[in-house]
Design an enzyme around this catalytic site. Structure first.
Site, PDB file in Angstrom:
ATOM      1  N   GLU A  54       0.786  -1.187   0.698  1.00 28.16           N
ATOM      2  CA  GLU A  54       0.378   0.108  -0.247  1.00 28.16           C
ATOM      3  C   GLU A  54       0.426   1.148   0.192  1.00 28.16           C
ATOM      4  OE1 GLU A  54      -1.982  -2.972   2.669  1.00 28.16           O
ATOM      5  OE2 GLU A  54      -0.507  -2.554   1.776  1.00 28.16           O
ATOM      6  N   CYS A  89      -0.142   0.308   7.661  1.00 29.92           N
ATOM      7  CA  CYS A  89      -0.681   0.460   6.068  1.00 29.92           C
ATOM      8  C   CYS A  89      -2.209   1.521   5.747  1.00 29.92           C
ATOM      9  CB  CYS A  89      -1.052  -0.671   5.444  1.00 29.92           C
ATOM     10  SG  CYS A  89       1.143  -0.888   5.034  1.00 29.92           S
ATOM     11  N   THR A 201      22.278 -36.895   3.170  1.00 31.19           N
ATOM     12  CA  THR A 201      22.892 -35.555   1.801  1.00 31.19           C
ATOM     13  C   THR A 201      24.240 -34.849   2.296  1.00 31.19           C
ATOM     14  OG1 THR A 201      20.071 -35.905   1.114  1.00 31.19           O
ATOM     15  CG2 THR A 201      22.011 -33.805   0.090  1.00 31.19           C
ATOM     16  N   ASP A 205      26.899 -35.779  -0.258  1.00 33.63           N
ATOM     17  CA  ASP A 205      26.780 -35.100  -2.040  1.00 33.63           C
ATOM     18  C   ASP A 205      27.651 -33.982  -1.313  1.00 33.63           C
ATOM     19  OD1 ASP A 205      25.909 -36.763  -3.103  1.00 33.63           O
ATOM     20  OD2 ASP A 205      23.226 -36.224  -1.900  1.00 33.63           O
ATOM     21  N   ARG A 212      21.123 -20.930  -7.335  1.00 31.25           N
ATOM     22  CA  ARG A 212      21.625 -19.839  -8.173  1.00 31.25           C
ATOM     23  C   ARG A 212      21.502 -20.127  -9.684  1.00 31.25           C
ATOM     24  NH1 ARG A 212      23.774 -24.387  -6.062  1.00 31.25           N
ATOM     25  NH2 ARG A 212      23.568 -26.261  -7.562  1.00 31.25           N
ATOM     26  N   SER A 227      21.169 -35.608  13.541  1.00 33.39           N
ATOM     27  CA  SER A 227      20.958 -36.312  15.202  1.00 33.39           C
ATOM     28  C   SER A 227      22.277 -36.237  15.775  1.00 33.39           C
ATOM     29  CB  SER A 227      19.849 -37.421  14.754  1.00 33.39           C
ATOM     30  OG  SER A 227      19.155 -37.551  14.648  1.00 33.39           O
TER      31      SER A 227
END
Length: 368
Positions: A54, A89, A201, A205, A212, A227
């Site tokens: 607004e 607003c 993961t 990896d 990106r 954990s």
């Protein structure tokens, strides 16, 4: 009012421009039009701490030399009524002399929740609510989830072969889907407040998990479920452009301090089994302002999230390939009956390059 006016449609388009920008604030657009329907000003919500839609529309009108007294403000969410990092607003609209406000939907934030409409009416401004409500809520599904359920909207992303495998038996998964699908996945990352993955993961990896392939003014936070605090101090996921949250069940203060020295926020939330309490993790992320949580994890963590009923939506890219065997979307126990299968409903099915993108939602997950 049931029909969506052209000005509300335009405001919804403006709100979509805040998709990568306004988190954790909702994505809101505003169009100010004269009684004759001429657009006088328009805008959308900026980054947190910046002006709301607004105010942007009022500034746009002022910059063009337009007088907005008696004009109508079409806005996709109830104008706020509280003092946060910016002023209310509804007060800005009243001070400008706006004659009417047409809003798509009430703000679910308890600090607003109808109070904005009340203050507008008290200032003598006519208020109409309803056009574009469904579209506005969908655009802000995570914000509504955080405000109403006190948990983020959890969207699980996966890339799989046509026969449902996300990796070979040895864990190799780069790349099952096409560059076009990967770029599209970055769009969904960019709209999220945070990206969640698991320690498996990270160790396999060493991913970056940032945005990106599309331009974005902000990087989503990164969340790691770890954990036993195994996150390597040399992992690529550390970086100054975003916050890193590591959730653990470990009480190893040495490892905790080492990770915190690298810039991570370590949160201990153990469950009785010595793993991370995933439901508590979601509540904690909501308290930290996370609206949409984008999950990119392995089949084990995916399975845990599904088994605990914590996944709202699936974003799955299917490649026209057959792998024959490998790791599935989620490690789930076998069913004794087809009637025990978790019900989903498709929201959209689209081609992305040579692949197919499926968006499926748990039945009833959006009823809050």
């Amino acid at each position: 009012m049931t029909d969506t006016s052209p000005h509300i449609t335009q405001a919804l388009g403006l709100a979509a421009q805040a998709l990568f920008l306004s988190n954790p604030n909702p994505r809101v657009g505003c169009v100010i039009a004269s009684p004759q329907g001429v657009v006088l000003g328009q805008g959308f919500t900026q980054q947190a701490g910046g002006p709301h839609a607004e105010v942007m529309a009022l500034r746009d009108a002022a910059a063009a030399g337009h007088d907005v007294r008696g004009a109508t403000a079409y806005v996709t969410l109830e104008p706020c009524s509280h003092q946060g990092r910016t002023g209310p607003c509804c007060d800005a609209l009243a001070a400008a002399g706006i004659g009417k406000v047409v809003a798509s939907i009430a703000d679910p934030n308890p600090l607003v929740s109808g109070q904005g409409f009340e203050r507008l009416r008290a200032a003598g401004i006519a208020v109409e609510v309803g056009p574009g409500a469904e579209a506005s809520r969908e655009l802000n599904i995570g914000f509504f989830s955080r405000m109403v359920r006190k948990t983020p909207w959890v969207r699980m992303k996966a890339a799989a072969s046509l026969d449902g495998f996300t990796a070979l038996p040895n864990g190799v998964s780069q790349w099952i889907t096409s560059p076009e699908a990967r770029a599209d996945g970055h769009v969904w990352r960019a709209r999220a407040c945070a990206v969640l993955t698991g320690i498996g993961t990270v160790l396999e990896d060493d991913p970056v998990l940032n945005v990106r392939d599309v331009a974005t003014p902000r990087q989503p936070h990164l969340v790691v479920v770890d954990s036993h605090l195994q996150t390597p101090l040399t992992a690529k996921l550390f970086g100054p452009e975003r916050q890193l949250f590591i959730y653990t069940a470990s009480d190893d203060t040495g490892r905790r301090h080492a990770l915190e020295a690298r810039g991570a926020t370590v949160v201990r939330l153990p469950n009785p089994q010595g793993k991370v309490d995933l439901a508590a993790l979601l509540r904690d992320l909501a308290a930290r302002g996370v609206n949409e949580l984008h999950v990119e994890a392995g089949h084990k963590l995916n399975g845990s999230l599904v088994r605990e009923g914590l996944v709202d939506e699936w974003l799955v890219y299917l490649a026209p390939k057959l792998l024959g065997s490998g790791r599935g979307l989620a490690a789930l126990p076998g069913l004794a009956s087809l009637g025990d299968a978790a019900p989903l409903q498709f929201q959209a099915v689209d081609r992305v390059g040579p692949d197919v993108r499926l968006l499926a939602r748990g039945v009833g997950r959006d009823r809050f």
